[in-house]
Write a protein that holds these residues in place. Structure first.
Motif, short mmCIF file in Angstrom:
data_model
loop_
_atom_site.label_atom_id
_atom_site.label_comp_id
_atom_site.label_asym_id
_atom_site.label_seq_id
_atom_site.Cartn_x
_atom_site.Cartn_y
_atom_site.Cartn_z
N ARG A 98 0.84 -1.21 0.00
CA ARG A 98 0.00 0.00 0.00
C ARG A 98 0.86 1.25 0.00
O ARG A 98 0.61 2.19 -0.76
N PHE A 99 1.87 1.27 0.86
CA PHE A 99 2.72 2.44 0.98
C PHE A 99 3.48 2.68 -0.32
O PHE A 99 3.58 3.82 -0.80
N ALA A 100 4.01 1.62 -0.91
CA ALA A 100 4.73 1.74 -2.18
C ALA A 100 3.80 2.30 -3.26
O ALA A 100 4.18 3.19 -4.02
N ALA A 101 2.58 1.79 -3.32
CA ALA A 101 1.61 2.28 -4.31
C ALA A 101 1.29 3.75 -4.08
O ALA A 101 1.24 4.54 -5.04
N GLU A 102 1.09 4.14 -2.82
CA GLU A 102 0.82 5.55 -2.50
C GLU A 102 1.95 6.45 -2.94
O GLU A 102 1.73 7.62 -3.29
N LYS A 103 3.17 5.94 -2.91
CA LYS A 103 4.35 6.71 -3.31
C LYS A 103 4.61 6.63 -4.82
O LYS A 103 5.63 7.12 -5.30
N GLY A 104 3.70 5.96 -5.55
CA GLY A 104 3.84 5.87 -7.00
C GLY A 104 4.82 4.82 -7.48
O GLY A 104 5.26 4.85 -8.64
N LYS A 105 5.17 3.88 -6.62
CA LYS A 105 6.14 2.83 -7.00
C LYS A 105 5.44 1.71 -7.77
O LYS A 105 4.23 1.50 -7.64
N HIS A 106 6.22 1.00 -8.56
CA HIS A 106 5.69 -0.13 -9.34
C HIS A 106 6.17 -1.47 -8.78
O HIS A 106 5.58 -2.50 -9.09
N SER A 156 5.31 -6.98 -8.08
CA SER A 156 4.67 -5.79 -8.63
C SER A 156 3.67 -5.24 -7.63
O SER A 156 3.04 -6.00 -6.89
N VAL A 157 3.55 -3.93 -7.64
CA VAL A 157 2.49 -3.28 -6.85
C VAL A 157 1.72 -2.39 -7.81
O VAL A 157 2.27 -1.88 -8.78
N LYS A 158 0.46 -2.22 -7.51
CA LYS A 158 -0.37 -1.34 -8.33
C LYS A 158 -0.17 0.08 -7.86
O LYS A 158 -0.63 0.44 -6.78
N SER A 159 0.54 0.84 -8.65
CA SER A 159 0.85 2.23 -8.30
C SER A 159 -0.41 3.09 -8.37
O SER A 159 -1.22 2.94 -9.27
N SER A 160 -0.54 3.96 -7.38
CA SER A 160 -1.66 4.91 -7.41
C SER A 160 -1.21 6.25 -7.95
O SER A 160 -1.96 7.20 -7.95
N GLY A 161 0.07 6.30 -8.34
CA GLY A 161 0.61 7.57 -8.85
C GLY A 161 0.74 7.58 -10.33
O GLY A 161 0.46 6.73 -11.06
#
Length: 161
Positions: A98-106, A156-161
């Motif tokens: 979640r944190f990685a996605a909030e920071k725009g990470k992939h 992989s993470v789903k980026s929110s950025g």
């Protein structure tokens, strides 16, 4: 059914350091003695630190590092031995995603002792990371010194950025 744990960011560096020291000292098969793991404690001041507390005691902790525009790395990850297999680690990984996605990470990565080393505790660690969706990418021989290979795992993470 596994218990749902609340993961919170730990912003007080001294409290994070004390909790991390207590956890790492319970995990000598993974982290050795204080003189070996003290760098992890020092690193907390410059990382995003999250923890799971039960009865006001931190029983799981991780520190995350933004390694690039696309990636977040789990720098240190520790769960009290009595809490292994109870969902604490899984809750921390979900928060890392979640944190990685909030920071725009992939991507979310983690480094651990590689499979060419005979360590049983680290075999369990690799099994945990694979069970929560990490894939082994590459093993680097002697990364942490002669006889200490590092395995890089990624998901992989789903980026929110």
């Amino acid at each position: 059914m596994p218990r749902a744990y609340r993961v919170e960011e730990l912003s007080d560096v001294d409290q994070s350091r004390a909790a991390c020291d207590r956890l790492l000292s319970q995990l000598p098969d993974w982290f050795g003695t204080y003189d070996v793991y003290q760098d992890y404690l020092d690193d907390l001041a410059t990382r995003h630190v999250f923890g799971v507390a039960v009865s006001n005691t931190v029983v799981g902790l991780m520190a995350l590092t933004e390694t690039s525009k696309a990636n977040m790395d789990i720098h240190v990850f520790a769960v009290a031995p009595a809490m292994h297999g109870k969902g604490v680690g899984r809750a921390l990984v979900i928060q890392a995603e979640r944190f990685a996605a909030e920071k725009g990470k992939h991507f979310l990565t983690v480094k651990t002792l590689g499979p060419s080393h005979p360590s049983l505790p680290y075999r369990k660690t690799r099994g945990f990371y694979q069970a929560v969706g990490f894939a082994p990418i590459e093993e680097y021989a002697d990364f942490w010194g002669k006889g200490y290979p590092m395995l890089l795992l990624c998901k992989s993470v789903k980026s929110s950025g």
